[in-house]
Design a protein around this motif. Structure first.
Motif, mmCIF file in Angstrom:
data_model
loop_
_atom_site.group_PDB
_atom_site.id
_atom_site.type_symbol
_atom_site.label_atom_id
_atom_site.label_comp_id
_atom_site.label_asym_id
_atom_site.label_seq_id
_atom_site.Cartn_x
_atom_site.Cartn_y
_atom_site.Cartn_z
ATOM 1 N N UNK A 63 0.834 -1.206 0.000
ATOM 2 C CA UNK A 63 0.000 0.000 0.000
ATOM 3 C C UNK A 63 0.867 1.254 0.000
ATOM 4 N N UNK A 64 1.922 1.258 0.811
ATOM 5 C CA UNK A 64 2.816 2.427 0.845
ATOM 6 C C UNK A 64 3.464 2.654 -0.510
ATOM 7 N N UNK A 65 3.948 1.569 -1.127
ATOM 8 C CA UNK A 65 4.601 1.694 -2.436
ATOM 9 C C UNK A 65 3.624 2.205 -3.496
ATOM 10 N N UNK A 66 2.464 1.593 -3.563
ATOM 11 C CA UNK A 66 1.471 2.030 -4.544
ATOM 12 C C UNK A 66 0.979 3.429 -4.201
ATOM 13 N N UNK A 67 0.853 3.729 -2.938
ATOM 14 C CA UNK A 67 0.424 5.055 -2.514
ATOM 15 C C UNK A 67 1.337 6.160 -3.016
ATOM 16 N N UNK A 68 2.641 5.899 -3.053
ATOM 17 C CA UNK A 68 3.581 6.893 -3.592
ATOM 18 C C UNK A 68 3.335 7.121 -5.086
ATOM 19 N N UNK A 69 3.075 6.059 -5.819
ATOM 20 C CA UNK A 69 2.754 6.196 -7.248
ATOM 21 C C UNK A 69 1.446 6.947 -7.439
ATOM 22 N N UNK A 70 0.456 6.595 -6.637
ATOM 23 C CA UNK A 70 -0.851 7.250 -6.746
ATOM 24 C C UNK A 70 -0.736 8.735 -6.442
ATOM 25 N N UNK A 71 0.069 9.101 -5.471
ATOM 26 C CA UNK A 71 0.238 10.526 -5.140
ATOM 27 C C UNK A 71 0.777 11.298 -6.340
ATOM 28 N N UNK A 72 1.735 10.718 -7.059
ATOM 29 C CA UNK A 72 2.272 11.381 -8.254
ATOM 30 C C UNK A 72 1.216 11.441 -9.358
ATOM 31 N N UNK A 73 0.467 10.365 -9.528
ATOM 32 C CA UNK A 73 -0.611 10.340 -10.526
ATOM 33 C C UNK A 73 -1.657 11.397 -10.187
ATOM 34 N N UNK A 74 -2.053 11.460 -8.924
ATOM 35 C CA UNK A 74 -3.058 12.437 -8.506
ATOM 36 C C UNK A 74 -2.592 13.863 -8.771
ATOM 37 N N UNK A 75 -1.337 14.145 -8.466
ATOM 38 C CA UNK A 75 -0.796 15.490 -8.713
ATOM 39 C C UNK A 75 -0.877 15.844 -10.196
ATOM 40 N N UNK A 76 -0.475 14.916 -11.053
ATOM 41 C CA UNK A 76 -0.497 15.182 -12.496
ATOM 42 C C UNK A 76 -1.927 15.264 -13.021
ATOM 43 N N UNK A 77 -2.801 14.403 -12.538
ATOM 44 C CA UNK A 77 -4.201 14.438 -12.974
ATOM 45 C C UNK A 77 -4.845 15.757 -12.566
ATOM 46 N N UNK A 78 -4.565 16.196 -11.346
ATOM 47 C CA UNK A 78 -5.126 17.467 -10.890
ATOM 48 C C UNK A 78 -4.561 18.632 -11.701
ATOM 49 N N UNK A 79 -3.291 18.560 -12.033
ATOM 50 C CA UNK A 79 -2.659 19.620 -12.824
ATOM 51 C C UNK A 79 -3.247 19.707 -14.228
ATOM 52 N N UNK A 80 -3.639 18.566 -14.793
ATOM 53 C CA UNK A 80 -4.091 18.527 -16.183
ATOM 54 C C UNK A 80 -5.608 18.499 -16.341
ATOM 55 N N UNK A 81 -6.327 18.753 -15.258
ATOM 56 C CA UNK A 81 -7.781 18.854 -15.301
ATOM 57 C C UNK A 81 -8.211 20.111 -14.553
ATOM 58 N N UNK A 82 -9.489 20.398 -14.620
ATOM 59 C CA UNK A 82 -10.049 21.573 -13.951
ATOM 60 C C UNK A 82 -11.187 21.145 -13.029
ATOM 61 N N UNK A 83 -11.469 21.926 -11.976
ATOM 62 C CA UNK A 83 -12.627 21.601 -11.134
ATOM 63 C C UNK A 83 -13.909 21.679 -11.950
ATOM 64 N N UNK A 84 -14.806 20.770 -11.711
ATOM 65 C CA UNK A 84 -16.098 20.775 -12.389
ATOM 66 C C UNK A 84 -17.013 21.771 -11.675
#
Length: 96
Positions: free
Chosen positions: A55-76
């Motif tokens: 979970x910790x290992x995948x969580x680190x990957x997810x945190x990076x994915x979330x940052x990039x997804x948030x950067x490349x999308x807009x609030x609805x």
């Protein structure tokens, strides 16, 4: 979950993030019904099933994915979907 579910979800994000442009393109998806938001759902489900170390290992990957997804999308700006309150990635839109 099915075998390789995490690998499939990560591949969908890799594909989405390689698309050109500042914002994710709403018309370009991995396959119909398999958008990045569904991949993020799969990663969330995997986190519930993995042992703590994984979970910790995948969580680190997810945190990076979330940052990039948030950067490349807009609030609805639309109404909040009560069913998806905890799944913030569903409250984002692609493109301007």
């Amino acid at each position: 979950m099915w075998p390789d579910a995490v690998a499939d979800a990560l591949a969908r994000f890799e594909w989405a993030f390689k698309q050109p442009g500042r914002y994710l393109n709403a018309s370009q998806v991995w396959e119909p019904g398999l958008e990045a938001e569904y991949a993020r759902d799969d990663l969330e489900e995997a986190m519930l099933r993995l042992p703590r170390g994984a979970q910790r290992d995948l969580g680190r990957l997810i945190a990076r994915i979330d940052d990039e997804f948030e950067r490349r999308t807009l609030p609805d700006p639309g109404p909040v979907n009560e069913r998806r309150v905890g799944d913030w990635w569903w409250s984002r839109i692609r493109e301007r």
